[in-house]
Write a protein that holds these residues in place. Structure first.
Motif, PDB file in Angstrom:
ATOM      1  N   THR A   1       5.713  -8.004  53.272  1.00 45.12           N
ATOM      2  CA  THR A   1       6.798  -7.028  53.140  1.00 45.12           C
ATOM      3  C   THR A   1       7.888  -7.510  52.190  1.00 45.12           C
ATOM      4  O   THR A   1       8.358  -6.762  51.334  1.00 45.12           O
ATOM      5  CB  THR A   1       7.410  -6.732  54.522  1.00 45.12           C
ATOM      6  OG1 THR A   1       6.383  -6.279  55.396  1.00 45.12           O
ATOM      7  CG2 THR A   1       8.494  -5.668  54.420  1.00 45.12           C
TER       8      THR A   1
ATOM      9  N   ALA B   1      12.181   5.238  49.918  1.00 45.14           N
ATOM     10  CA  ALA B   1      12.532   4.395  48.765  1.00 45.14           C
ATOM     11  C   ALA B   1      13.437   5.114  47.766  1.00 45.14           C
ATOM     12  O   ALA B   1      14.188   4.471  47.032  1.00 45.14           O
ATOM     13  CB  ALA B   1      11.256   3.928  48.063  1.00 45.14           C
TER      14      ALA B   1
ATOM     15  N   MET C   1       4.456  -0.493  50.533  1.00 46.89           N
ATOM     16  CA  MET C   1       4.044   0.859  50.139  1.00 46.89           C
ATOM     17  C   MET C   1       2.631   0.891  49.590  1.00 46.89           C
ATOM     18  O   MET C   1       1.890   1.843  49.793  1.00 46.89           O
ATOM     19  CB  MET C   1       5.025   1.414  49.093  1.00 46.89           C
ATOM     20  CG  MET C   1       6.415   1.694  49.628  1.00 46.89           C
ATOM     21  SD  MET C   1       7.508   2.459  48.418  1.00 46.89           S
ATOM     22  CE  MET C   1       7.824   1.076  47.322  1.00 46.89           C
TER      23      MET C   1
ATOM     24  N   GLY D   1      12.346   7.063  57.219  1.00 48.42           N
ATOM     25  CA  GLY D   1      11.816   8.136  56.373  1.00 48.42           C
ATOM     26  C   GLY D   1      11.323   9.313  57.180  1.00 48.42           C
ATOM     27  O   GLY D   1      11.509  10.475  56.806  1.00 48.42           O
TER      28      GLY D   1
ATOM     29  N   ASN E   1       7.572   5.733  53.931  1.00 49.23           N
ATOM     30  CA  ASN E   1       8.124   4.636  53.123  1.00 49.23           C
ATOM     31  C   ASN E   1       8.403   5.097  51.699  1.00 49.23           C
ATOM     32  O   ASN E   1       9.414   4.732  51.089  1.00 49.23           O
ATOM     33  CB  ASN E   1       7.149   3.459  53.075  1.00 49.23           C
ATOM     34  CG  ASN E   1       7.217   2.592  54.317  1.00 49.23           C
ATOM     35  OD1 ASN E   1       8.046   2.815  55.179  1.00 49.23           O
ATOM     36  ND2 ASN E   1       6.339   1.621  54.403  1.00 49.23           N
TER      37      ASN E   1
ATOM     38  N   MET F   1      11.601   1.169  57.630  1.00 52.12           N
ATOM     39  CA  MET F   1      11.491   2.076  56.490  1.00 52.12           C
ATOM     40  C   MET F   1      10.693   3.320  56.864  1.00 52.12           C
ATOM     41  O   MET F   1      11.082   4.447  56.562  1.00 52.12           O
ATOM     42  CB  MET F   1      10.829   1.355  55.314  1.00 52.12           C
ATOM     43  CG  MET F   1      11.702   0.325  54.622  1.00 52.12           C
ATOM     44  SD  MET F   1      10.815  -0.582  53.336  1.00 52.12           S
ATOM     45  CE  MET F   1      10.395   0.757  52.203  1.00 52.12           C
ATOM     46  N   SER F   2       9.570   3.122  57.541  1.00 48.16           N
ATOM     47  CA  SER F   2       8.722   4.243  57.950  1.00 48.16           C
ATOM     48  C   SER F   2       9.448   5.155  58.927  1.00 48.16           C
ATOM     49  O   SER F   2       9.425   6.388  58.791  1.00 48.16           O
ATOM     50  CB  SER F   2       7.433   3.727  58.596  1.00 48.16           C
ATOM     51  OG  SER F   2       6.652   3.011  57.679  1.00 48.16           O
TER      52      SER F   2
ATOM     53  N   ALA G   1       4.989   6.018  62.736  1.00 45.33           N
ATOM     54  CA  ALA G   1       5.980   4.943  62.668  1.00 45.33           C
ATOM     55  C   ALA G   1       6.253   4.350  64.051  1.00 45.33           C
ATOM     56  O   ALA G   1       6.367   3.124  64.201  1.00 45.33           O
ATOM     57  CB  ALA G   1       7.281   5.464  62.057  1.00 45.33           C
TER      58      ALA G   1
ATOM     59  N   ALA H   1       3.040   5.245  55.493  1.00 49.41           N
ATOM     60  CA  ALA H   1       3.389   4.841  54.128  1.00 49.41           C
ATOM     61  C   ALA H   1       4.036   5.981  53.349  1.00 49.41           C
ATOM     62  O   ALA H   1       4.876   5.749  52.474  1.00 49.41           O
ATOM     63  CB  ALA H   1       2.140   4.357  53.395  1.00 49.41           C
TER      64      ALA H   1
ATOM     65  N   GLY I   1       9.374  -3.139  57.243  1.00 42.70           N
ATOM     66  CA  GLY I   1       8.491  -2.038  56.876  1.00 42.70           C
ATOM     67  C   GLY I   1       8.473  -0.936  57.915  1.00 42.70           C
ATOM     68  O   GLY I   1       8.418   0.258  57.589  1.00 42.70           O
ATOM     69  N   ASP I   2       8.542  -1.325  59.203  1.00 43.88           N
ATOM     70  CA  ASP I   2       8.544  -0.336  60.281  1.00 43.88           C
ATOM     71  C   ASP I   2       9.810   0.510  60.242  1.00 43.88           C
ATOM     72  O   ASP I   2       9.763   1.728  60.456  1.00 43.88           O
ATOM     73  CB  ASP I   2       8.445  -1.040  61.636  1.00 43.88           C
ATOM     74  CG  ASP I   2       7.156  -1.835  61.789  1.00 43.88           C
ATOM     75  OD1 ASP I   2       6.378  -1.868  60.822  1.00 43.88           O
ATOM     76  OD2 ASP I   2       6.929  -2.409  62.858  1.00 43.88           O
TER      77      ASP I   2
END
Length: 384
Positions: free
Chosen positions: A230, A177, A1, A317, A173, A313-314, A367, A170, A310-311
């Motif tokens: 990450t 979270a 993030m 979201g 992300n 998460m993006s 993303a 981000a 991380g991908d």
């Protein structure tokens, strides 16, 4: 993030995400008893307000959201197992996909042994302990590294064009979270007065509850700068036993958390196929082995195929958290209280709906671009 946003963008973004997440979840909480009845499922609330079509759409979005959350947890669990392995044998023989497969198997065994969400019982207490142990160790080791390390680079990596996409990604992300898209399900058994107690829980979560997250996030970025990876424990230095313990707690917490977020799907499948009675009944046990095992086999395969935490998460979201938690929550509140809201209040909710709709589309594009780029760079079943 923090890496794609830097200090100013990261700190401001995280605080704003906390505030807007509290606000949007509060809207959902205030509709919990709308129409004189409790709505213990998000899709039930949407269906009560809009009708059958939106009920189905909400269920689809929830299912995708929870599936991708579970995918992220299996990647995290696999990363924790690999983190333990490389502490003792850094021979590159065991790849991340192997550890993801092991994590998926453990998650499936746990899902078979715990028939429903309320059966978690003492495991929720263990979950809290695991989280606290992880936070304490991660904070201590990153603080130690940060004190000893030379000057760090905090510049945002990438070209001007890529920075735009990573910044938008981000933002997804950040909201991911804090949000699950299943607040009514989590609070289904809360005691009366329901709405008041839900609000107390939300205020606690978004004040005291976010402090450990802030602490580890900011300390980790301060210690390692733009080189932060990450999975934070891959950065830290320190006693082997502490890193092993932190990875074990991360793994166990991932197994428990996955079961929580997979429970709505389990409940749906159990209800659809008429699963009732004793959890140890041969039919019920066989059903859990086949159906839950199959669901987690698919989840594990996707996790190993594209292990880019991380991908995911993006992407989650962007396509799920923004619509479920921000767009739908504001519109449901607007429809439910149309005759009670002033013109300014209506304008405010429409402004939120339009803004988060634009953010959802932009974050989805960012993303998908990130997933495509990482897939080209690392190939499928990558060993990250």
């Amino acid at each position: 993030m923090m890496v794609p946003l830097g200090w100013i963008g990261g700190v401001v973004g995280l605080i704003l995400a906390t505030i807007i997440s509290l606000y949007s979840n509060a809207l959902i909480a205030m509709l919990h008893e709308f129409g004189g009845q409790r709505h213990i499922r998000y899709k039930d609330l949407a269906g009560y307000i809009y009708g059958r079509k939106v009920y189905s759409l909400t269920w689809v979005l929830q299912s995708i959201n929870l599936f991708m959350i579970n995918t992220g947890y299996i990647i995290l669990a696999g990363s924790a197992l690999k983190g333990i392995y490389v502490l003792f044998r850094d021979d590159n023989q065991m790849k991340l996909p192997y550890f993801i497969a092991i994590a998926g198997f453990v998650c499936a065994m746990f899902a078979i042994c715990i028939p429903h969400l309320s059966a978690l019982g003492i495991w929720l207490g263990f979950s809290t302990v695991f989280s606290l142990v992880y936070f304490v160790i991660a904070f201590v080791l990153t603080l130690r590294d940060g004190i000893k390390s030379p000057a760090r680079d905090y510049s945002i990596p990438g070209t001007p064009t890529s920075k735009i996409f990573t910044t938008i990604g981000a933002s997804a992300n950040l909201v991911f979270a804090f949000n699950t898209g299943m607040l009514p399900e989590i609070q289904a058994t809360i005691r009366q007065p329901v709405v008041k107690n839900m609000m107390k829980a939300l205020y606690f979560q978004f004040t005291v509850g976010v402090l450990p997250l802030y602490l580890v996030t900011f300390t980790g970025y301060w210690a390692y700068g733009s080189s932060t990876v990450t999975y934070l424990l891959n950065n830290v230095n320190g006693p082997v036993w502490m890193k092993v313990l932190a990875n074990i707690t991360a793994f166990l917490q991932s197994v428990i958390a996955l079961h929580i977020f997979a429970s709505p799907m389990y409940e749906y499948l159990d209800t659809k196929h008429g699963i009732k009675g004793s959890a140890m009944d041969f039919k019920n046990l066989s059903f859990r082995v086949l159906v839950r095992g199959g669901y987690l086999t698919l989840t594990t395969f996707i996790s190993a195929l594209l292990p880019f935490l991380g991908d995911f998460m993006s992407l989650t979201g962007a396509i799920c958290t923004f619509p479920l938690t921000f767009i739908l929550a504001n519109h449901m509140y607007l429809v439910a209280n149309e005759n009670k809201l002033t013109s300014i209040q209506k304008f405010w909710h429409w402004l939120n709906i339009c803004f988060f709709s634009i953010m959802s589309v932009a974050a989805t594009i960012a993303a998908v671009r990130l997933v495509v780029l990482d897939s080209k760079m690392y190939h499928v079943f990558a060993d990250l």
